[in-house]
Design a protein around this motif. Sequence first.
Motif, PDB file in Angstrom:
ATOM      1  N   ALA A  44       0.924  -1.274   0.025  1.00  0.00           N
ATOM      2  CA  ALA A  44      -0.086   0.082  -0.067  1.00  0.00           C
ATOM      3  C   ALA A  44       0.734   1.153  -0.045  1.00  0.00           C
ATOM      4  CB  ALA A  44      -0.875   0.177   1.102  1.00  0.00           C
ATOM      5  N   GLY A  45       0.443   2.273  -0.938  1.00  0.00           N
ATOM      6  CA  GLY A  45       1.104   3.502  -0.974  1.00  0.00           C
ATOM      7  C   GLY A  45       1.334   4.233   0.492  1.00  0.00           C
ATOM      8  N   PHE A  46       0.179   4.263   1.146  1.00  0.00           N
ATOM      9  CA  PHE A  46       0.147   5.165   2.277  1.00  0.00           C
ATOM     10  C   PHE A  46      -0.863   4.730   3.463  1.00  0.00           C
ATOM     11  CE2 PHE A  46      -1.893   7.171  -0.815  1.00  0.00           C
ATOM     12  CZ  PHE A  46      -3.324   7.751  -0.285  1.00  0.00           C
ATOM     13  N   TYR A  47      -1.018   5.248   4.407  1.00  0.00           N
ATOM     14  CA  TYR A  47      -2.021   4.695   5.604  1.00  0.00           C
ATOM     15  C   TYR A  47      -3.438   4.459   5.228  1.00  0.00           C
ATOM     16  CZ  TYR A  47      -4.968   3.692   9.282  1.00  0.00           C
ATOM     17  OH  TYR A  47      -5.764   3.153  10.266  1.00  0.00           O
ATOM     18  N   PRO A  48      -4.170   5.364   4.419  1.00  0.00           N
ATOM     19  CA  PRO A  48      -5.235   5.076   4.263  1.00  0.00           C
ATOM     20  C   PRO A  48      -5.626   3.677   3.480  1.00  0.00           C
ATOM     21  CG  PRO A  48      -5.374   7.100   4.396  1.00  0.00           C
ATOM     22  CD  PRO A  48      -3.974   6.754   4.011  1.00  0.00           C
ATOM     23  N   LEU A  49      -4.928   3.530   2.591  1.00  0.00           N
ATOM     24  CA  LEU A  49      -4.892   2.357   1.667  1.00  0.00           C
ATOM     25  C   LEU A  49      -4.366   1.188   2.386  1.00  0.00           C
ATOM     26  CD1 LEU A  49      -3.282   3.904  -1.655  1.00  0.00           C
ATOM     27  CD2 LEU A  49      -5.607   3.965  -0.614  1.00  0.00           C
ATOM     28  N   GLN A  50      -3.594   1.018   3.386  1.00  0.00           N
ATOM     29  CA  GLN A  50      -2.940   0.031   4.112  1.00  0.00           C
ATOM     30  C   GLN A  50      -4.413  -0.112   5.215  1.00  0.00           C
ATOM     31  OE1 GLN A  50      -0.389   1.169   7.361  1.00  0.00           O
ATOM     32  NE2 GLN A  50      -0.428  -0.808   8.511  1.00  0.00           N
ATOM     33  N   PHE A  51      -4.853   0.717   5.570  1.00  0.00           N
ATOM     34  CA  PHE A  51      -6.016   0.440   6.449  1.00  0.00           C
ATOM     35  C   PHE A  51      -7.322  -0.201   5.460  1.00  0.00           C
ATOM     36  CE2 PHE A  51     -10.636   1.562   7.353  1.00  0.00           C
ATOM     37  CZ  PHE A  51     -10.751   1.159   8.708  1.00  0.00           C
ATOM     38  N   LEU A  52      -7.435   0.149   4.437  1.00  0.00           N
ATOM     39  CA  LEU A  52      -8.413  -0.564   3.575  1.00  0.00           C
ATOM     40  C   LEU A  52      -8.016  -1.963   3.264  1.00  0.00           C
ATOM     41  CD1 LEU A  52     -11.172   0.627   2.209  1.00  0.00           C
ATOM     42  CD2 LEU A  52      -9.896   1.037   0.132  1.00  0.00           C
ATOM     43  N   ALA A  53      -6.680  -2.070   2.789  1.00  0.00           N
ATOM     44  CA  ALA A  53      -6.313  -3.564   2.456  1.00  0.00           C
ATOM     45  C   ALA A  53      -6.412  -4.457   3.615  1.00  0.00           C
ATOM     46  CB  ALA A  53      -5.047  -3.510   1.984  1.00  0.00           C
ATOM     47  N   GLU A  54      -6.164  -4.107   4.719  1.00  0.00           N
ATOM     48  CA  GLU A  54      -5.981  -4.856   5.878  1.00  0.00           C
ATOM     49  C   GLU A  54      -7.505  -5.145   6.192  1.00  0.00           C
ATOM     50  OE1 GLU A  54      -1.860  -3.549   8.162  1.00  0.00           O
ATOM     51  OE2 GLU A  54      -3.831  -2.464   8.870  1.00  0.00           O
ATOM     52  N   THR A  64       2.183  -4.418   3.342  1.00  0.00           N
ATOM     53  CA  THR A  64       3.275  -3.496   3.589  1.00  0.00           C
ATOM     54  C   THR A  64       2.821  -2.142   3.076  1.00  0.00           C
ATOM     55  OG1 THR A  64       4.706  -5.580   3.014  1.00  0.00           O
ATOM     56  CG2 THR A  64       5.737  -3.075   3.318  1.00  0.00           C
ATOM     57  N   ASN A  65       3.027  -1.171   4.158  1.00  0.00           N
ATOM     58  CA  ASN A  65       2.979   0.073   4.008  1.00  0.00           C
ATOM     59  C   ASN A  65       4.145   0.798   3.646  1.00  0.00           C
ATOM     60  OD1 ASN A  65       2.325   2.869   3.999  1.00  0.00           O
ATOM     61  ND2 ASN A  65       1.193   2.838   5.813  1.00  0.00           N
ATOM     62  N   LEU A  66       4.231   1.638   2.432  1.00  0.00           N
ATOM     63  CA  LEU A  66       5.487   2.226   2.104  1.00  0.00           C
ATOM     64  C   LEU A  66       5.762   3.410   2.880  1.00  0.00           C
ATOM     65  CD1 LEU A  66       5.072   1.628  -2.007  1.00  0.00           C
ATOM     66  CD2 LEU A  66       6.504   0.306  -0.387  1.00  0.00           C
ATOM     67  N   ALA A  67       4.908   3.994   3.242  1.00  0.00           N
ATOM     68  CA  ALA A  67       5.287   5.247   4.087  1.00  0.00           C
ATOM     69  C   ALA A  67       5.193   4.822   5.521  1.00  0.00           C
ATOM     70  CB  ALA A  67       4.114   6.278   3.841  1.00  0.00           C
ATOM     71  N   ARG A  68       6.272   5.299   5.971  1.00  0.00           N
ATOM     72  CA  ARG A  68       6.694   4.892   7.512  1.00  0.00           C
ATOM     73  C   ARG A  68       5.563   5.813   8.411  1.00  0.00           C
ATOM     74  NH1 ARG A  68      11.966   5.264   5.695  1.00  0.00           N
ATOM     75  NH2 ARG A  68      12.222   7.362   6.572  1.00  0.00           N
ATOM     76  N   PRO A  69       5.361   5.368   9.563  1.00  0.00           N
ATOM     77  CA  PRO A  69       4.478   6.079  10.598  1.00  0.00           C
ATOM     78  C   PRO A  69       5.036   7.450  10.937  1.00  0.00           C
ATOM     79  CG  PRO A  69       4.478   3.879  11.139  1.00  0.00           C
ATOM     80  CD  PRO A  69       5.536   4.117  10.144  1.00  0.00           C
ATOM     81  N   GLY A  70       4.789   8.729  10.908  1.00  0.00           N
ATOM     82  CA  GLY A  70       5.160   9.923  11.095  1.00  0.00           C
ATOM     83  C   GLY A  70       5.672  10.528   9.971  1.00  0.00           C
ATOM     84  N   ALA A  71       5.707   9.838   8.907  1.00  0.00           N
ATOM     85  CA  ALA A  71       6.773  10.634   7.640  1.00  0.00           C
ATOM     86  C   ALA A  71       5.542  11.266   6.923  1.00  0.00           C
ATOM     87  CB  ALA A  71       7.465   9.530   7.189  1.00  0.00           C
ATOM     88  N   GLU A  72       5.846  12.224   6.325  1.00  0.00           N
ATOM     89  CA  GLU A  72       4.927  12.805   5.425  1.00  0.00           C
ATOM     90  C   GLU A  72       4.959  11.982   3.991  1.00  0.00           C
ATOM     91  OE1 GLU A  72       2.342  14.330   3.131  1.00  0.00           O
ATOM     92  OE2 GLU A  72       2.438  15.191   5.020  1.00  0.00           O
ATOM     93  N   PRO A  73       3.752  11.437   3.461  1.00  0.00           N
ATOM     94  CA  PRO A  73       3.805  10.385   2.411  1.00  0.00           C
ATOM     95  C   PRO A  73       3.917  11.262   1.095  1.00  0.00           C
ATOM     96  CG  PRO A  73       1.441  10.740   3.284  1.00  0.00           C
ATOM     97  CD  PRO A  73       2.343  11.467   4.130  1.00  0.00           C
ATOM     98  N   HIS A  74       3.576  12.400   1.108  1.00  0.00           N
ATOM     99  CA  HIS A  74       3.643  13.149  -0.288  1.00  0.00           C
ATOM    100  C   HIS A  74       4.983  13.107  -1.012  1.00  0.00           C
ATOM    101  CE1 HIS A  74      -0.147  15.451  -0.576  1.00  0.00           C
ATOM    102  NE2 HIS A  74      -0.038  15.367   0.628  1.00  0.00           N
ATOM    103  N   ASP A  75       6.063  13.022  -0.523  1.00  0.00           N
ATOM    104  CA  ASP A  75       7.320  13.157  -0.786  1.00  0.00           C
ATOM    105  C   ASP A  75       8.070  11.958  -0.447  1.00  0.00           C
ATOM    106  OD1 ASP A  75       7.574  13.755   1.927  1.00  0.00           O
ATOM    107  OD2 ASP A  75       8.377  15.633   1.622  1.00  0.00           O
TER     108      ASP A  75
END
Length: 334
Positions: A44-54, A64-75
Motif C-alpha cells: 500500500a502506498g500510504f496509511y488509508p490504503l493500508q487500512f483498507l487493504a487490511e 506492507t505500507n511504503l510510508a513509515r508512521p510519522g513521515a509525510e507520504p507526499h514526498d
Amino acid sequence: MTLRTTTRALAATAATVLTLAGATACATDGGGGGVDPDRIDVVAGFYPLQFLAERVGGDAVAVTNLARPGAEPHDLELNPRQIGQIIEAELVVFLHGFQPAVDEAIEQNAGDRAFDVAGVEPLLDATAGGHDHDHDHGDGDGDGDGDGDHADEEHAEEGTDGAKDPHVWLDPTRLATIGDKLAERLGAVDPDRAGDYTTRAAALRTELAQLDTEFTEGLKTCQRREIVVSHTAFGYLAQKYQLEQIGITGLSPENEPSPQRLASVIEEAREHGATTIFFETLVSPKVAETIAREVGAETAVLDPLEGLSAENGGDYLSVMRTNLQALRTALSCS
C-alpha cells in the motif's frame, strides 16, 4: 510447483540485487518481512490504503505500507528494498498522482498488478470545498454561476489550477466504494477466498456508513460552517458535510504561504468569527499558531489521515471520530 509459486520465485530473484544493494539503508526501515505462501502480498502506498487493504483482506493478506508512521507520504522516496517489495507484491494499492516516486516505481515494476484507487472514484478539482468569499451575493465574481471564482484564483496562485484533490478517503462513503472494488480485485487474484473479501468489504461499508451518519448528524446544526486549515486537504469532507475550507496553503503541505495569503486568511478568520485554526500532525503548526494569535483563536489538530504518527495510534475510524469532535467544538455545533 504452481504458477503462483514460480512467479514468486522469479520476482524474488529479480529483487535480490536491489535488496542487497539497499541492505544497509533498510536496516532501520520498517518494511514487511518475507513472503508468506499462505497469504496474498499487498503493498500500500500510504496509511488509508493500508487500512483498507487490511480490513478487506483480513488474515488472507500481508500488507506492507511504503510510508513509515510519522513521515509525510507526499514526498516519499523509495529505497531499494521498497522497490523489491513492489516487484514481489501480488497487488500494489496506490493513488496515482499522490506519491510521484510510487507512481514511477509501479509503472516500471508492477504492471497489471497495480490497483489505482483514483480510477474507482472520480477525483474532485483541487478547488472543491473552497470558501466562497462573497457568499451573500452568488459566487462573488459577478457572473452568477456559483462557481466560486475567488477560491479558484487563490488556488491558481499556488499552482493548483486544474489539479485534482487526491484526499478521497476523507469521505467515508467514497472509501466504502473503493473497498468494494478492492474486494473484487483481491478476489480476482485469489478466487478461492473471493467470497471472504466481499463479506469483509460489506462489513467495512456498514462501519463507514455509521461513521457517515455520525458526521452528518454531528455537523447538522453549527454556528459556523467555515474551517481554517493548514492546507486544503479537506475538500471531500467539506463537500460531503456542507462545510467550507479556508486553506492557509494549497494541496501541498510543504508550500509556504505568501504574506498576501496570510493576510487574506487572517481577514477571513476574523470575518467568520473563527475560534479555531487547524493544523496537522505531520506538518509544523507554526503558521497556524501565528494566525491564531492574530485573531485570538485557539489551535487544534484536524488530521487528514495521510499517515498515522507513531504517537497517536488508533486507526482510520477512531481518528475520523476525533476529527468530528474537533470540528464540533470549533464550529460550536449543538
